[in-house]
Design a protein around this motif. Structure first.
Motif, PDB file in Angstrom:
ATOM      1  N   VAL A  61       0.309   1.438  -7.359  1.00  0.00           N
ATOM      2  CA  VAL A  61       0.974   2.531  -6.660  1.00  0.00           C
ATOM      3  C   VAL A  61       0.791   2.347  -5.159  1.00  0.00           C
ATOM      4  O   VAL A  61      -0.311   2.019  -4.699  1.00  0.00           O
ATOM      5  CB  VAL A  61       0.410   3.908  -7.073  1.00  0.00           C
ATOM      6  N   VAL A  62       1.869   2.531  -4.412  1.00  0.00           N
ATOM      7  CA  VAL A  62       1.790   2.498  -2.953  1.00  0.00           C
ATOM      8  C   VAL A  62       2.346   3.803  -2.412  1.00  0.00           C
ATOM      9  O   VAL A  62       3.456   4.225  -2.767  1.00  0.00           O
ATOM     10  CB  VAL A  62       2.570   1.303  -2.361  1.00  0.00           C
ATOM     11  N   LEU A  63       1.563   4.445  -1.558  1.00  0.00           N
ATOM     12  CA  LEU A  63       1.969   5.667  -0.876  1.00  0.00           C
ATOM     13  C   LEU A  63       2.410   5.268   0.532  1.00  0.00           C
ATOM     14  O   LEU A  63       1.647   4.628   1.263  1.00  0.00           O
ATOM     15  CB  LEU A  63       0.796   6.640  -0.817  1.00  0.00           C
ATOM     16  N   ALA A  64       3.641   5.595   0.897  1.00  0.00           N
ATOM     17  CA  ALA A  64       4.180   5.154   2.182  1.00  0.00           C
ATOM     18  C   ALA A  64       4.723   6.337   2.972  1.00  0.00           C
ATOM     19  O   ALA A  64       5.551   7.106   2.469  1.00  0.00           O
ATOM     20  CB  ALA A  64       5.288   4.123   1.962  1.00  0.00           C
ATOM     21  N   ARG A  65       4.247   6.475   4.183  1.00  0.00           N
ATOM     22  CA  ARG A  65       4.771   7.530   5.051  1.00  0.00           C
ATOM     23  C   ARG A  65       6.187   7.177   5.507  1.00  0.00           C
ATOM     24  O   ARG A  65       6.466   6.029   5.867  1.00  0.00           O
ATOM     25  CB  ARG A  65       3.881   7.691   6.274  1.00  0.00           C
ATOM     26  N   CYS A  66       7.071   8.188   5.495  1.00  0.00           N
ATOM     27  CA  CYS A  66       8.457   7.964   5.936  1.00  0.00           C
ATOM     28  C   CYS A  66       8.839   8.921   7.063  1.00  0.00           C
ATOM     29  O   CYS A  66      10.005   9.317   7.192  1.00  0.00           O
ATOM     30  CB  CYS A  66       9.430   8.052   4.778  1.00  0.00           C
ATOM     31  N   GLY A  67       7.844   9.313   7.866  1.00  0.00           N
ATOM     32  CA  GLY A  67       8.108  10.081   9.066  1.00  0.00           C
ATOM     33  C   GLY A  67       8.888  11.357   8.819  1.00  0.00           C
ATOM     34  O   GLY A  67       8.530  12.172   7.968  1.00  0.00           O
ATOM     35  N   ASP A  68       9.989  11.498   9.569  1.00  0.00           N
ATOM     36  CA  ASP A  68      10.815  12.703   9.431  1.00  0.00           C
ATOM     37  C   ASP A  68      11.774  12.630   8.250  1.00  0.00           C
ATOM     38  O   ASP A  68      12.593  13.526   8.050  1.00  0.00           O
ATOM     39  CB  ASP A  68      11.581  12.973  10.729  1.00  0.00           C
ATOM     40  N   GLY A  69      11.698  11.551   7.465  1.00  0.00           N
ATOM     41  CA  GLY A  69      12.564  11.413   6.293  1.00  0.00           C
ATOM     42  C   GLY A  69      13.964  10.952   6.618  1.00  0.00           C
ATOM     43  O   GLY A  69      14.829  10.915   5.740  1.00  0.00           O
ATOM     44  N   SER A  70      14.211  10.572   7.878  1.00  0.00           N
ATOM     45  CA  SER A  70      15.529  10.073   8.263  1.00  0.00           C
ATOM     46  C   SER A  70      15.761   8.695   7.645  1.00  0.00           C
ATOM     47  O   SER A  70      14.812   8.003   7.255  1.00  0.00           O
ATOM     48  CB  SER A  70      15.634   9.977   9.783  1.00  0.00           C
ATOM     49  N   PRO A  71      17.021   8.263   7.548  1.00  0.00           N
ATOM     50  CA  PRO A  71      17.292   6.949   6.948  1.00  0.00           C
ATOM     51  C   PRO A  71      16.528   5.804   7.604  1.00  0.00           C
ATOM     52  O   PRO A  71      16.002   4.929   6.906  1.00  0.00           O
ATOM     53  CB  PRO A  71      18.803   6.800   7.121  1.00  0.00           C
ATOM     54  N   SER A  72      16.452   5.797   8.932  1.00  0.00           N
ATOM     55  CA  SER A  72      15.758   4.691   9.602  1.00  0.00           C
ATOM     56  C   SER A  72      14.266   4.692   9.291  1.00  0.00           C
ATOM     57  O   SER A  72      13.656   3.626   9.121  1.00  0.00           O
ATOM     58  CB  SER A  72      15.988   4.768  11.111  1.00  0.00           C
ATOM     59  N   GLN A  73      13.667   5.887   9.173  1.00  0.00           N
ATOM     60  CA  GLN A  73      12.247   5.990   8.862  1.00  0.00           C
ATOM     61  C   GLN A  73      11.976   5.618   7.406  1.00  0.00           C
ATOM     62  O   GLN A  73      10.954   4.993   7.095  1.00  0.00           O
ATOM     63  CB  GLN A  73      11.750   7.403   9.146  1.00  0.00           C
ATOM     64  N   VAL A  74      12.884   5.999   6.530  1.00  0.00           N
ATOM     65  CA  VAL A  74      12.753   5.618   5.117  1.00  0.00           C
ATOM     66  C   VAL A  74      12.859   4.107   4.966  1.00  0.00           C
ATOM     67  O   VAL A  74      12.093   3.484   4.214  1.00  0.00           O
ATOM     68  CB  VAL A  74      13.821   6.335   4.262  1.00  0.00           C
ATOM     69  N   ARG A  75      13.780   3.513   5.674  1.00  0.00           N
ATOM     70  CA  ARG A  75      13.915   2.053   5.614  1.00  0.00           C
ATOM     71  C   ARG A  75      12.623   1.376   6.057  1.00  0.00           C
ATOM     72  O   ARG A  75      12.149   0.432   5.412  1.00  0.00           O
ATOM     73  CB  ARG A  75      15.075   1.589   6.497  1.00  0.00           C
ATOM     74  N   LYS A  76      12.035   1.858   7.128  1.00  0.00           N
ATOM     75  CA  LYS A  76      10.783   1.277   7.614  1.00  0.00           C
ATOM     76  C   LYS A  76       9.671   1.415   6.580  1.00  0.00           C
ATOM     77  O   LYS A  76       8.877   0.494   6.373  1.00  0.00           O
ATOM     78  CB  LYS A  76      10.388   1.961   8.929  1.00  0.00           C
ATOM     79  N   ALA A  77       9.615   2.564   5.918  1.00  0.00           N
ATOM     80  CA  ALA A  77       8.590   2.797   4.903  1.00  0.00           C
ATOM     81  C   ALA A  77       8.754   1.862   3.713  1.00  0.00           C
ATOM     82  O   ALA A  77       7.776   1.296   3.205  1.00  0.00           O
ATOM     83  CB  ALA A  77       8.646   4.255   4.448  1.00  0.00           C
ATOM     84  N   VAL A  78       9.977   1.696   3.261  1.00  0.00           N
ATOM     85  CA  VAL A  78      10.227   0.823   2.104  1.00  0.00           C
ATOM     86  C   VAL A  78       9.883  -0.625   2.442  1.00  0.00           C
ATOM     87  O   VAL A  78       9.272  -1.342   1.632  1.00  0.00           O
ATOM     88  CB  VAL A  78      11.694   0.952   1.645  1.00  0.00           C
TER      89      VAL A  78
END
Length: 529
Positions: free
Chosen positions: A74-91
């Motif tokens: 399991v990996v827990l990843a922060r995605c900031g404000d949940g915006s597409p660019s932040q989600v991409r960075k998290a993934v």
């Protein structure tokens, strides 16, 4: 890779079997009321409270055999404000931790994600896990076979999810062909890839050979191709999603399958990368793959002039004057400025379709790489609304462009003593003068030029094609469907999509097909740098 979308609670996600699990954790979840008591939420809240998961998109925490959770890793990843660019960075950051375990199945818990964020997760995961294998004898294929996105309400984000999966297919097709060596991605093989696409609903293709192109008077295109043993191909793809009377969008992709620079030969260092000089053509193929899957109510024509730029005894020479399909003459001052020579004839050919918009895509200039690097492609347009629509599409698709100038003064350097124009105008503003050259062949059409030399390819450790700007183009075309619904095409010169007069596939095509492209190529199908 297969993608699946499911409505799952964190409790249900924790009890679902998979090789690995990625939990996307937005900053807002830190302050949310502790209403959930599932093992994943409790673990995440504890990690935040203990400061084991620092703030910032892309920060990750890995766990092994978490109690109450079926996936082993399991990996827990922060995605900031949940915006597409932040989600991409998290993934992207999470996959760097997950890939060592080579999971075949992956769950992605994205409970609070918007449709755009879900789309970003799909595309980021596909991009990060992509593996090129076409010309490797012992390559390990992509380990990840299936990714399931668990969301709070699948119905609410299904449309965005479907778009993202289709875009991913198109991006991977574009990557595949731009990554292939020049001897595995000849003009004839590109034509075969287009024929494979034409097996899809609403897609058709015509392939023109050297004799057909000569009859059309495409002297500039022929001049570039004449130094190569590989015969040129002019590929005409059509997607018919609307009434025949509806004016199409025409996409023109530069298809130089290998660029030596011709007689104005390039330096040897990194010349191998010039196999990606057909990145524009690859993006057109990828866009059509996405259109075939999405089936939007729009007509699109894809034109791909494809050849090699080689320096043999028949090759065009500096100082030669050639006559384009438009009748304008061109002094070839530099044979390494060949992309604009094949594009100018394709732009003239495009007039017959009376397009609602004409967009060319090309790895055209090293000057654009210097100007914009690998972040944004260069966007040139002769209509403000078209430029704005493309720029907006790029922002929405996380495939950004930057508008560049088209002042008439930039064309002064193209003047020639011996022809109507030269094909280069010196070192200054090279990306702009290249665009000004192309503009001479579009007349009053609504035209845009995307210089993708900086964004279509990555060098160094991440060496390979990016598949850009397929996301931008697909987003623009889907947005165009909405614009067309609001503003009927009556005033845009709507005409039926005409058929190109193509000869039967020549023997050279048959020989190329006999070479049997890899399974990946069949499924899917910079020059003047």
């Amino acid at each position: 890779m297969d993608f699946e979308l499911k409505t799952l609670t964190p409790h249900q996600t924790a009890s679902t079997v998979a090789d690995a699990l990625l939990v996307l954790w937005p900053d807002a979840a830190d302050q949310a009321a502790p209403a959930l008591d599932d093992p994943l939420t409790l673990w995440a809240r504890g990690a935040v409270a203990d400061e084991d998961l620092p703030a910032g998109a892309g920060q990750c925490l890995a766990a092994h055999r978490l109690p109450g959770v079926k996936p082993r890793r399991v990996v827990l990843a922060r995605c900031g404000d949940g915006s597409p660019s932040q989600v991409r960075k998290a993934v992207q950051a999470a996959w760097a931790l997950l890939k060592a375990g080579q999971p075949k199945t992956l769950l992605v818990l994205a409970s609070a994600a918007s449709g755009a964020a879900v789309a970003a997760a799909v595309q980021a995961l596909a991009d990060a896990s992509y593996v090129y294998t076409a010309t490797k004898s012992q390559a390990k294929p992509r380990s990840l076979h299936k990714a399931t996105l668990a969301v709070a309400d699948a119905t609410a984000v299904r449309s965005a999810f479907a778009r993202a999966v289709a875009v991913t297919r198109g991006v991977e097709l574009a990557k595949e062909w731009a990554n292939r060596p020049g001897n595995h991605a000849t003009p004839s093989l590109l034509a075969e890839a287009a024929r494979q696409l034409a097996k899809q609903p609403r897609v058709s293709v015509d392939v023109l050979g050297p004799k057909d192109v000569a009859k059309l008077g495409m002297g500039a295109f022929l001049a570039v191709a004449q130094g190569s043993e590989e015969p040129l191909r002019f590929i005409v793809l059509k997607y018919q999603g609307a009434a025949k009377s509806s004016a199409p969008v025409v996409l023109v992709g530069k298809g130089i399958t290998f660029d030596t620079g011709g007689i104005s030969i390039k330096p040897a260092a990194e010349m191998d990368e010039m196999k990606f000089d057909m990145g524009g053509a690859a993006s057109v193929l990828g866009t059509f793959a996405a259109l075939a899957e999405l089936q939007p109510a729009l007509n699109v024509v894809g034109l791909i002039p494809s050849c090699e730029n080689m320096p043999d005894g028949r090759a065009v020479k500096p100082g030669d004057v050639v006559t384009s399909m438009s009748g304008q003459t061109i002094e070839v001052l530099n044979t390494d400025a060949e992309g604009r020579l094949i594009l100018c004839d394709a732009l003239t050919y495009a007039e017959r379709f009376k397009p609602r918009a004409l967009i060319d895509i090309a790895t055209l200039t090293g000057a654009c790489v210097i100007a914009l690097g690998g972040v944004r492609c260069g966007l040139f347009a002769n209509h403000d609304d078209l430029a704005a629509a493309l720029a907006d599409a790029g922002q929405a698709a996380l495939d950004p462009a930057w508008r560049m100038p088209l002042d008439d003064d930039y064309a002064e350097g193209l003047k020639s003593h011996f022809a109507d124009m030269g094909n280069v105008a010196g070192r200054q503003a090279g990306a702009v003068t290249a665009a000004k050259f192309l503009q001479k062949f579009v007349g009053q059409q609504r035209w845009a030029h995307l210089d993708i030399a900086g964004v279509a390819w990555k060098s160094g450790a991440a060496k390979g094609a990016t598949g850009r700007p397929v996301p931008l183009l697909v987003q623009y075309l889907l947005d165009e469907v909405d614009r067309q619904a609001l503003q009927p095409a009556a005033g845009l010169g709507a005409q039926p999509i005409k058929s190109a007069k193509a000869a039967k596939p020549p023997k050279s095509d048959k020989a190329a097909v006999a070479a049997k492209p890899t399974k990946a190529g069949k499924a899917a199908g910079a020059g003047s740098r």
